[in-house]
Design a protein around this motif. Structure first.
Motif, PDB file in Angstrom:
ATOM      1  N   ARG A 171      21.396 -13.283  28.587  1.00 56.54           N
ATOM      2  CA  ARG A 171      21.738 -13.105  30.007  1.00 56.54           C
ATOM      3  C   ARG A 171      21.283 -14.303  30.829  1.00 56.54           C
ATOM      4  O   ARG A 171      21.955 -14.695  31.791  1.00 56.54           O
ATOM      5  CB  ARG A 171      21.098 -11.823  30.531  1.00 56.54           C
ATOM      6  N   ARG A 172      20.142 -14.877  30.480  1.00 56.38           N
ATOM      7  CA  ARG A 172      19.700 -16.086  31.171  1.00 56.38           C
ATOM      8  C   ARG A 172      20.695 -17.230  30.936  1.00 56.38           C
ATOM      9  O   ARG A 172      20.939 -18.046  31.831  1.00 56.38           O
ATOM     10  CB  ARG A 172      18.311 -16.476  30.677  1.00 56.38           C
ATOM     11  N   ASN A 173      21.237 -17.292  29.749  1.00 60.08           N
ATOM     12  CA  ASN A 173      22.231 -18.339  29.460  1.00 60.08           C
ATOM     13  C   ASN A 173      23.482 -18.158  30.321  1.00 60.08           C
ATOM     14  O   ASN A 173      24.095 -19.142  30.754  1.00 60.08           O
ATOM     15  CB  ASN A 173      22.592 -18.312  27.979  1.00 60.08           C
ATOM     16  N   VAL A 174      23.850 -16.905  30.572  1.00 59.49           N
ATOM     17  CA  VAL A 174      24.999 -16.650  31.445  1.00 59.49           C
ATOM     18  C   VAL A 174      24.704 -17.131  32.863  1.00 59.49           C
ATOM     19  O   VAL A 174      25.557 -17.748  33.519  1.00 59.49           O
ATOM     20  CB  VAL A 174      25.360 -15.153  31.441  1.00 59.49           C
ATOM     21  N   ASP A 175      23.487 -16.863  33.345  1.00 56.98           N
ATOM     22  CA  ASP A 175      23.105 -17.339  34.680  1.00 56.98           C
ATOM     23  C   ASP A 175      23.165 -18.865  34.745  1.00 56.98           C
ATOM     24  O   ASP A 175      23.617 -19.439  35.741  1.00 56.98           O
ATOM     25  CB  ASP A 175      21.696 -16.852  35.026  1.00 56.98           C
ATOM     26  N   VAL A 194      34.171 -22.240  32.790  1.00 57.65           N
ATOM     27  CA  VAL A 194      34.724 -20.878  32.835  1.00 57.65           C
ATOM     28  C   VAL A 194      34.782 -20.281  31.434  1.00 57.65           C
ATOM     29  O   VAL A 194      34.436 -19.106  31.214  1.00 57.65           O
ATOM     30  CB  VAL A 194      36.125 -20.893  33.477  1.00 57.65           C
ATOM     31  N   MET A 195      35.186 -21.094  30.472  1.00 57.51           N
ATOM     32  CA  MET A 195      35.290 -20.617  29.100  1.00 57.51           C
ATOM     33  C   MET A 195      33.908 -20.255  28.535  1.00 57.51           C
ATOM     34  O   MET A 195      33.756 -19.249  27.815  1.00 57.51           O
ATOM     35  CB  MET A 195      35.941 -21.698  28.225  1.00 57.51           C
ATOM     36  N   GLN A 196      32.888 -21.038  28.875  1.00 61.48           N
ATOM     37  CA  GLN A 196      31.540 -20.749  28.394  1.00 61.48           C
ATOM     38  C   GLN A 196      31.040 -19.418  28.927  1.00 61.48           C
ATOM     39  O   GLN A 196      30.394 -18.654  28.200  1.00 61.48           O
ATOM     40  CB  GLN A 196      30.585 -21.878  28.809  1.00 61.48           C
ATOM     41  N   LEU A 198      29.793 -13.723  27.964  1.00 57.68           N
ATOM     42  CA  LEU A 198      29.926 -12.301  28.289  1.00 57.68           C
ATOM     43  C   LEU A 198      30.401 -11.496  27.088  1.00 57.68           C
ATOM     44  O   LEU A 198      29.928 -10.382  26.841  1.00 57.68           O
ATOM     45  CB  LEU A 198      30.887 -12.126  29.469  1.00 57.68           C
ATOM     46  N   VAL A 199      31.322 -12.068  26.324  1.00 59.11           N
ATOM     47  CA  VAL A 199      31.795 -11.384  25.105  1.00 59.11           C
ATOM     48  C   VAL A 199      30.656 -11.267  24.100  1.00 59.11           C
ATOM     49  O   VAL A 199      30.475 -10.224  23.453  1.00 59.11           O
ATOM     50  CB  VAL A 199      32.986 -12.149  24.495  1.00 59.11           C
ATOM     51  N   THR A 200      29.858 -12.327  23.972  1.00 60.46           N
ATOM     52  CA  THR A 200      28.720 -12.308  23.045  1.00 60.46           C
ATOM     53  C   THR A 200      27.701 -11.248  23.452  1.00 60.46           C
ATOM     54  O   THR A 200      27.152 -10.531  22.609  1.00 60.46           O
ATOM     55  CB  THR A 200      28.055 -13.688  23.000  1.00 60.46           C
ATOM     56  N   ILE A 201      27.451 -11.138  24.762  1.00 58.23           N
ATOM     57  CA  ILE A 201      26.494 -10.138  25.241  1.00 58.23           C
ATOM     58  C   ILE A 201      27.002  -8.727  24.946  1.00 58.23           C
ATOM     59  O   ILE A 201      26.227  -7.853  24.524  1.00 58.23           O
ATOM     60  CB  ILE A 201      26.253 -10.329  26.750  1.00 58.23           C
ATOM     61  N   LYS A 202      28.285  -8.493  25.151  1.00 63.91           N
ATOM     62  CA  LYS A 202      28.843  -7.175  24.839  1.00 63.91           C
ATOM     63  C   LYS A 202      28.654  -6.837  23.360  1.00 63.91           C
ATOM     64  O   LYS A 202      28.297  -5.708  23.000  1.00 63.91           O
ATOM     65  CB  LYS A 202      30.331  -7.147  25.204  1.00 63.91           C
TER      66      LYS A 202
END
Length: 305
Positions: free
Chosen positions: A145-149, A230-232, A237-241
């Protein structure tokens, strides 16, 4: 000095994984020692059955060929007993690797005898609470989640590179004059400090102000960076799911295993008690000619299992 959040979480994950490895290795060693005792008792039963059959051959109540089954069972029991001793040495070595600092460590040369034994009791697990806690606190999902931020921050930066830029610049300066000057035919000397002195009252100010507008043209690199950002985020998000699904499944299975293991343990205790009674009765029936040697060996193997 405090560690950064990510470094602290990685350290915590490493500590928890090490503790888990030590616990698992400890109980593996304890189990290996118990297996030696199980196979030792099985070996004693096999020896007794074999010696009893040899006595029957001596007194003429059993044919020598009928002792083959007991002899084979004895050989198998000896092999299992030896294998359990090797398994114990292997489990002990694996446990030591987690405890010692090197081959010169005194503990490395010692024999470890784990004294704690497992004590089982009725367990009731709040599986939903455990899943919620795991999804909130597990290091891998927190780092993801930190990577998403971080990716979202990168997206904001790349988005800004696609927009026009308007800046307003302003400035103020004061000037002064200095040096020799001629008044009435008389030259008055002067220099650098005279210029500083004349500038101090700010009698000759200079102002400047102006806007600066830039508009990106082409922007192929900027657009590519934005698309990549955007792709990252989408990939993250897919990886987190996927991680959340994996974590939830693992925790639910663990909770169900905790509840089911105690029931299996209770069933195993009853099965072991029944197998002991069955083995004792089989020996009596065999002595009275009501069972064959094969049936006796089979029942004894069931007791060992």
């Amino acid at each position: 000095r405090e560690l950064p959040d990510d470094a602290a979480r990685n350290l915590l994950a490493s500590i928890e994984n090490t503790k888990n490895s030590v616990r698992t290795s400890y109980w593996s060693l304890r189990s290996a020692i118990e297996q030696i005792e199980i196979n030792r008792r099985a070996l004693e039963i096999a020896k007794k059955s074999y010696h009893d059959s040899m006595l029957k051959v001596e007194i003429g109540t059993m044919a020598p060929i009928d002792t083959t089954q007991f002899e084979t069972a004895l050989a198998n029991a000896e092999q299992s007993y030896l294998a359990s001793q090797i398994g114990w040495r292997t489990a002990e070595l694996n446990f030591k690797r987690l405890l010692v600092t090197g081959i010169d460590d005194e503990l490395y040369l010692m024999t470890i005898n784990p004294t704690d034994k497992p004590s089982l009791s009725v367990q009731s697990v709040d599986i939903q609470a455990a899943v919620a806690k795991a999804l909130a606190e597990r290091t891998d999902i927190v780092v993801a989640r930190r990577n998403v931020d971080s990716n979202r921050l990168n997206l904001d930066i790349t988005r800004g590179a696609l927009k026009p830029n308007l800046t307003l610049n302003g400035g103020y300066s004061a000037s002064g004059q200095g040096g020799p000057e001629k008044k009435g035919g008389v030259v008055i000397p002067g220099g650098y400090f005279d210029a500083l002195k004349s500038a101090t009252p700010f009698d000759l100010p200079t102002w400047n102000i102006g806007p600066n507008f830039t508009y990106p043209l082409g922007m192929r690199a900027a657009k590519a960076n934005y698309a990549r950002a955007v792709m990252q985020i989408d990939q993250s998000l897919v990886t987190i799911k996927a991680q959340e699904l994996t974590i939830s499944t693992a925790v639910i299975n663990a909770g169900l295993n905790v509840e089911n293991t105690y029931k299996l343990y209770q069933a195993s205790v009853k099965a072991r008690e029944a197998a002991e009674k069955n083995a004792a009765a089989a020996q009596v029936r065999f002595d009275n000619g009501m069972l064959t040697n094969f049936e006796v060996v089979t029942i004894q193997n069931q007791l060992t299992q």
